[in-house]
Design a protein around this motif. Structure first.
Motif, PDB file in Angstrom:
ATOM      1  N   TYR A 175       0.811  -1.231   0.000  1.00  0.00           N
ATOM      2  CA  TYR A 175       0.000   0.000   0.000  1.00  0.00           C
ATOM      3  C   TYR A 175       0.840   1.274   0.000  1.00  0.00           C
ATOM      4  CZ  TYR A 175      -3.732  -3.293   0.779  1.00  0.00           C
ATOM      5  OH  TYR A 175      -4.611  -4.347   0.622  1.00  0.00           O
ATOM      6  N   THR A 225      -0.557   4.005  -2.897  1.00  0.00           N
ATOM      7  CA  THR A 225      -1.915   4.563  -2.818  1.00  0.00           C
ATOM      8  C   THR A 225      -2.364   4.833  -1.389  1.00  0.00           C
ATOM      9  OG1 THR A 225      -2.871   2.341  -2.716  1.00  0.00           O
ATOM     10  CG2 THR A 225      -2.680   3.360  -4.902  1.00  0.00           C
ATOM     11  N   ARG A 253      -4.557   3.275   1.845  1.00  0.00           N
ATOM     12  CA  ARG A 253      -5.883   2.623   1.854  1.00  0.00           C
ATOM     13  C   ARG A 253      -6.577   3.066   3.139  1.00  0.00           C
ATOM     14  NH1 ARG A 253      -5.648  -3.552   4.242  1.00  0.00           N
ATOM     15  NH2 ARG A 253      -3.783  -3.316   5.527  1.00  0.00           N
ATOM     16  N   GLU A 268       2.238   0.656   7.741  1.00  0.00           N
ATOM     17  CA  GLU A 268       1.831   1.140   6.415  1.00  0.00           C
ATOM     18  C   GLU A 268       1.902   2.667   6.351  1.00  0.00           C
ATOM     19  OE1 GLU A 268      -1.206  -2.617   5.752  1.00  0.00           O
ATOM     20  OE2 GLU A 268      -2.010  -0.607   5.436  1.00  0.00           O
ATOM     21  N   TYR A 284      -6.788   6.327  -8.063  1.00  0.00           N
ATOM     22  CA  TYR A 284      -7.202   4.983  -7.669  1.00  0.00           C
ATOM     23  C   TYR A 284      -8.072   5.062  -6.401  1.00  0.00           C
ATOM     24  CZ  TYR A 284      -6.857  -0.068  -7.172  1.00  0.00           C
ATOM     25  OH  TYR A 284      -7.152  -1.408  -7.096  1.00  0.00           O
ATOM     26  N   ASP A 321      -8.377   3.413  -3.676  1.00  0.00           N
ATOM     27  CA  ASP A 321      -7.700   3.311  -2.372  1.00  0.00           C
ATOM     28  C   ASP A 321      -7.082   4.638  -1.937  1.00  0.00           C
ATOM     29  OD1 ASP A 321      -8.272   0.722  -1.665  1.00  0.00           O
ATOM     30  OD2 ASP A 321      -6.408  -0.124  -2.475  1.00  0.00           O
ATOM     31  N   THR A 322      -6.675   5.456  -2.901  1.00  0.00           N
ATOM     32  CA  THR A 322      -6.103   6.766  -2.568  1.00  0.00           C
ATOM     33  C   THR A 322      -7.182   7.643  -1.926  1.00  0.00           C
ATOM     34  OG1 THR A 322      -4.591   6.534  -4.440  1.00  0.00           O
ATOM     35  CG2 THR A 322      -4.849   8.751  -3.534  1.00  0.00           C
ATOM     36  N   HIS A 344      -9.858   6.415  -0.458  1.00  0.00           N
ATOM     37  CA  HIS A 344     -10.201   5.770   0.814  1.00  0.00           C
ATOM     38  C   HIS A 344      -9.218   6.182   1.906  1.00  0.00           C
ATOM     39  CE1 HIS A 344     -12.373   2.467  -1.685  1.00  0.00           C
ATOM     40  NE2 HIS A 344     -13.169   3.486  -1.422  1.00  0.00           N
ATOM     41  N   ALA A 345      -7.942   6.267   1.531  1.00  0.00           N
ATOM     42  CA  ALA A 345      -6.937   6.710   2.505  1.00  0.00           C
ATOM     43  C   ALA A 345      -7.231   8.146   2.936  1.00  0.00           C
ATOM     44  CB  ALA A 345      -5.536   6.624   1.886  1.00  0.00           C
ATOM     45  N   ASP A 386     -10.426   8.295   5.133  1.00  0.00           N
ATOM     46  CA  ASP A 386     -10.202   7.659   6.435  1.00  0.00           C
ATOM     47  C   ASP A 386      -9.315   8.545   7.315  1.00  0.00           C
ATOM     48  OD1 ASP A 386     -10.181   5.457   8.323  1.00  0.00           O
ATOM     49  OD2 ASP A 386      -8.118   5.125   7.683  1.00  0.00           O
TER      50      ASP A 386
END
Ligand code: DGI
Ligand code: FE
Ligand code: FE
Length: 191
Positions: free
Chosen positions: A108, A111, A113, A120, A172, A174-175, A177-178, A181
Protein backbone atom coordinates in the motif's frame (compact mmCIF):
# COMPACT_ATOMS: atom_id res chain seq x y z
CA UNK A 1 15.65 -11.30 7.15
CA UNK A 2 18.93 -9.54 7.86
CA UNK A 3 19.13 -5.90 6.79
CA UNK A 4 22.35 -6.57 4.87
CA UNK A 5 20.68 -9.49 3.05
CA UNK A 6 17.70 -7.30 2.06
CA UNK A 7 20.06 -4.68 0.60
CA UNK A 8 21.91 -7.34 -1.34
CA UNK A 9 18.64 -8.72 -2.76
CA UNK A 10 17.21 -5.33 -3.75
CA UNK A 11 20.23 -3.56 -5.20
CA UNK A 12 20.49 -5.48 -8.52
CA UNK A 13 16.84 -4.67 -9.31
CA UNK A 14 17.13 -0.90 -8.93
CA UNK A 15 19.05 2.00 -10.37
CA UNK A 16 21.64 3.54 -8.09
CA UNK A 17 19.38 6.56 -7.50
CA UNK A 18 16.39 4.36 -6.66
CA UNK A 19 18.48 2.21 -4.31
CA UNK A 20 19.71 5.34 -2.52
CA UNK A 21 16.07 6.54 -2.30
CA UNK A 22 15.15 3.18 -0.71
CA UNK A 23 17.93 3.52 1.89
CA UNK A 24 16.68 7.04 2.74
CA UNK A 25 13.10 5.73 3.07
CA UNK A 26 14.44 3.05 5.46
CA UNK A 27 16.30 5.68 7.51
CA UNK A 28 13.24 7.98 7.59
CA UNK A 29 11.03 5.04 8.60
CA UNK A 30 13.36 4.31 11.55
CA UNK A 31 13.08 7.96 12.57
CA UNK A 32 9.25 7.72 12.45
CA UNK A 33 9.36 4.56 14.60
CA UNK A 34 11.36 6.55 17.16
CA UNK A 35 8.46 8.99 17.32
CA UNK A 36 5.46 6.68 16.97
CA UNK A 37 6.65 3.24 18.07
CA UNK A 38 6.86 -0.11 16.36
CA UNK A 39 9.65 -2.35 15.18
CA UNK A 40 12.69 -0.53 13.80
CA UNK A 41 13.84 -3.67 12.06
CA UNK A 42 10.53 -4.11 10.22
CA UNK A 43 10.46 -0.42 9.29
CA UNK A 44 13.99 -0.59 7.92
CA UNK A 45 13.32 -3.78 5.94
CA UNK A 46 10.07 -2.38 4.51
CA UNK A 47 11.88 0.81 3.49
CA UNK A 48 14.67 -1.07 1.76
CA UNK A 49 12.24 -3.40 -0.04
CA UNK A 50 9.31 -1.07 -0.83
CA UNK A 51 10.27 -0.32 -4.47
CA UNK A 52 11.57 -3.84 -5.21
CA UNK A 53 9.34 -4.25 -8.32
CA UNK A 54 9.72 -0.67 -9.58
CA UNK A 55 11.55 -1.57 -12.79
CA UNK A 56 9.81 -4.78 -13.85
CA UNK A 57 8.71 -4.76 -17.50
CA UNK A 58 5.11 -3.54 -17.88
CA UNK A 59 4.06 -6.59 -19.90
CA UNK A 60 5.34 -8.86 -17.15
CA UNK A 61 3.48 -6.87 -14.48
CA UNK A 62 0.26 -6.92 -16.49
CA UNK A 63 0.42 -10.71 -16.54
CA UNK A 64 1.29 -10.87 -12.85
CA UNK A 65 -1.76 -8.78 -11.92
CA UNK A 66 -3.87 -11.52 -13.49
CA UNK A 67 -1.76 -14.48 -12.34
CA UNK A 68 -1.59 -13.26 -8.71
CA UNK A 69 -5.33 -12.43 -8.65
CA UNK A 70 -4.67 -8.79 -7.84
CA UNK A 71 -7.62 -6.44 -8.42
CA UNK A 72 -8.23 -6.27 -12.17
CA UNK A 73 -9.08 -2.59 -11.95
CA UNK A 74 -5.37 -1.88 -11.44
CA UNK A 75 -5.06 -2.38 -15.20
CA UNK A 76 -7.35 0.62 -15.80
CA UNK A 77 -5.06 2.91 -13.80
CA UNK A 78 -1.55 4.18 -14.31
CA UNK A 79 1.13 1.49 -14.39
CA UNK A 80 3.03 3.49 -11.74
CA UNK A 81 0.65 1.90 -9.21
CA UNK A 82 1.52 -1.69 -10.09
CA UNK A 83 4.97 -2.01 -8.53
CA UNK A 84 3.55 -1.77 -5.01
CA UNK A 85 1.14 -4.76 -4.89
CA UNK A 86 3.39 -6.78 -7.20
CA UNK A 87 6.45 -5.98 -5.08
CA UNK A 88 4.65 -7.26 -1.98
CA UNK A 89 4.19 -10.64 -3.69
CA UNK A 90 7.63 -10.84 -5.31
CA UNK A 91 9.52 -10.18 -2.08
CA UNK A 92 7.98 -13.39 -0.77
CA UNK A 93 8.31 -15.41 -4.00
CA UNK A 94 11.83 -14.33 -4.84
CA UNK A 95 13.30 -13.37 -1.47
CA UNK A 96 11.35 -15.55 0.95
CA UNK A 97 10.05 -12.63 3.00
CA UNK A 98 6.89 -13.76 4.79
CA UNK A 99 6.23 -10.98 7.30
CA UNK A 100 2.64 -9.77 6.75
CA UNK A 101 3.29 -6.31 8.26
CA UNK A 102 6.17 -5.66 5.90
CA UNK A 103 4.30 -7.04 2.89
CA UNK A 104 1.31 -4.79 3.70
CA UNK A 105 3.57 -1.75 3.94
CA UNK A 106 5.02 -2.55 0.51
CA UNK A 107 1.60 -3.31 -0.99
CA UNK A 108 0.00 0.00 0.00
CA UNK A 109 2.99 2.34 -0.14
CA UNK A 110 1.84 4.13 -3.32
CA UNK A 111 -1.92 4.56 -2.82
CA UNK A 112 -2.47 4.05 0.89
CA UNK A 113 -5.88 2.62 1.85
CA UNK A 114 -8.52 2.92 4.58
CA UNK A 115 -7.47 1.63 8.01
CA UNK A 116 -3.75 1.58 7.33
CA UNK A 117 -1.59 -0.13 9.94
CA UNK A 118 1.03 1.96 11.71
CA UNK A 119 3.81 0.45 9.60
CA UNK A 120 1.83 1.14 6.41
CA UNK A 121 1.49 4.79 7.42
CA UNK A 122 5.16 5.01 8.35
CA UNK A 123 6.36 3.66 4.98
CA UNK A 124 3.79 5.70 3.03
CA UNK A 125 4.96 8.86 4.79
CA UNK A 126 8.68 8.00 4.73
CA UNK A 127 8.43 7.47 0.95
CA UNK A 128 6.92 10.94 0.65
CA UNK A 129 9.19 12.94 2.99
CA UNK A 130 12.60 11.24 2.68
CA UNK A 131 15.31 13.93 2.40
CA UNK A 132 15.77 13.46 -1.36
CA UNK A 133 12.17 14.45 -2.15
CA UNK A 134 11.11 17.95 -3.16
CA UNK A 135 7.36 18.18 -3.71
CA UNK A 136 5.37 21.42 -3.41
CA UNK A 137 4.21 21.65 0.21
CA UNK A 138 6.63 19.00 1.45
CA UNK A 139 8.01 21.15 4.30
CA UNK A 140 4.56 21.33 5.86
CA UNK A 141 4.33 17.53 5.69
CA UNK A 142 7.81 17.16 7.24
CA UNK A 143 6.83 19.49 10.08
CA UNK A 144 3.59 17.63 10.68
CA UNK A 145 5.45 14.29 10.65
CA UNK A 146 7.27 15.37 13.82
CA UNK A 147 4.06 15.46 15.86
CA UNK A 148 1.12 13.76 14.12
CA UNK A 149 1.49 10.67 11.94
CA UNK A 150 -2.12 10.66 10.70
CA UNK A 151 -2.18 14.36 9.92
CA UNK A 152 1.10 14.10 8.00
CA UNK A 153 -0.21 11.14 5.99
CA UNK A 154 -3.41 13.07 5.30
CA UNK A 155 -1.39 16.02 3.98
CA UNK A 156 0.70 13.70 1.78
CA UNK A 157 -2.39 12.01 0.27
CA UNK A 158 -4.10 15.36 -0.19
CA UNK A 159 -1.06 16.76 -2.01
CA UNK A 160 -0.87 13.66 -4.20
CA UNK A 161 -4.56 13.91 -5.12
CA UNK A 162 -4.16 17.61 -5.93
CA UNK A 163 -1.11 16.83 -8.07
CA UNK A 164 -2.96 14.07 -9.94
CA UNK A 165 -5.99 16.27 -10.57
CA UNK A 166 -3.76 19.04 -11.95
CA UNK A 167 -2.33 16.44 -14.37
CA UNK A 168 -5.85 15.21 -15.31
CA UNK A 169 -4.75 11.78 -14.05
CA UNK A 170 -7.10 9.15 -12.71
CA UNK A 171 -7.09 8.53 -8.98
CA UNK A 172 -7.20 4.98 -7.67
CA UNK A 173 -10.07 4.37 -5.19
CA UNK A 174 -7.70 3.31 -2.37
CA UNK A 175 -6.10 6.77 -2.57
CA UNK A 176 -9.51 8.35 -1.88
CA UNK A 177 -10.20 5.77 0.81
CA UNK A 178 -6.94 6.71 2.50
CA UNK A 179 -7.78 10.41 2.26
CA UNK A 180 -11.29 9.99 3.65
CA UNK A 181 -10.20 7.66 6.43
CA UNK A 182 -7.35 9.93 7.53
CA UNK A 183 -9.68 12.97 7.33
CA UNK A 184 -11.84 11.50 10.06
CA UNK A 185 -8.73 11.29 12.25
CA UNK A 186 -8.04 14.97 11.93
CA UNK A 187 -11.36 16.81 11.79
CA UNK A 188 -13.99 14.42 13.04
CA UNK A 189 -14.92 13.30 9.54
CA UNK A 190 -17.91 15.65 9.24
CA UNK A 191 -16.59 18.06 6.65
O1 DGI B 1 7.89 4.63 -6.31
P1 DGI B 1 8.13 6.05 -5.86
O2 DGI B 1 8.43 6.97 -7.02
O3 DGI B 1 9.17 6.16 -4.80
O4 DGI B 1 6.79 6.60 -5.18
P2 DGI B 1 5.32 5.99 -5.26
O5 DGI B 1 5.34 4.51 -5.17
O6 DGI B 1 4.52 6.72 -4.22
O7 DGI B 1 4.79 6.38 -6.70
C1 DGI B 1 4.53 7.71 -6.92
C2 DGI B 1 3.72 7.89 -8.16
O8 DGI B 1 2.45 7.25 -8.04
C3 DGI B 1 3.45 9.35 -8.37
O9 DGI B 1 3.74 9.65 -9.73
C4 DGI B 1 2.01 9.53 -8.07
C5 DGI B 1 1.47 8.19 -8.41
N1 DGI B 1 0.21 7.89 -7.70
C6 DGI B 1 -0.01 7.80 -6.39
N2 DGI B 1 -1.31 7.56 -6.13
C7 DGI B 1 -1.92 7.46 -7.34
C8 DGI B 1 -0.95 7.66 -8.33
N3 DGI B 1 -1.23 7.65 -9.64
C9 DGI B 1 -2.50 7.42 -10.01
N4 DGI B 1 -2.79 7.41 -11.30
N5 DGI B 1 -3.50 7.23 -9.11
C10 DGI B 1 -3.27 7.23 -7.76
O10 DGI B 1 -4.20 7.05 -6.96
FE1 FE C 1 7.06 3.20 -5.01
FE1 FE D 1 9.63 4.87 -3.19
Amino acid sequence: MEISKAKELVEPHLTEARFDHSLRVAETARYLVDLYGGSKEKAELAGILHDYAKYRPLKEMEQQIKAFNLPNDLLDFHSELWHAPIGAILVEEECGLKDEDIKGAIKYHTTGRANMTKLEKIIFLADYIEPGRSFPGIEEVRESAKTNLEHACWLAVRNTIQYLIRKNAKIYPDTFHAYNDLSSHINGGNE
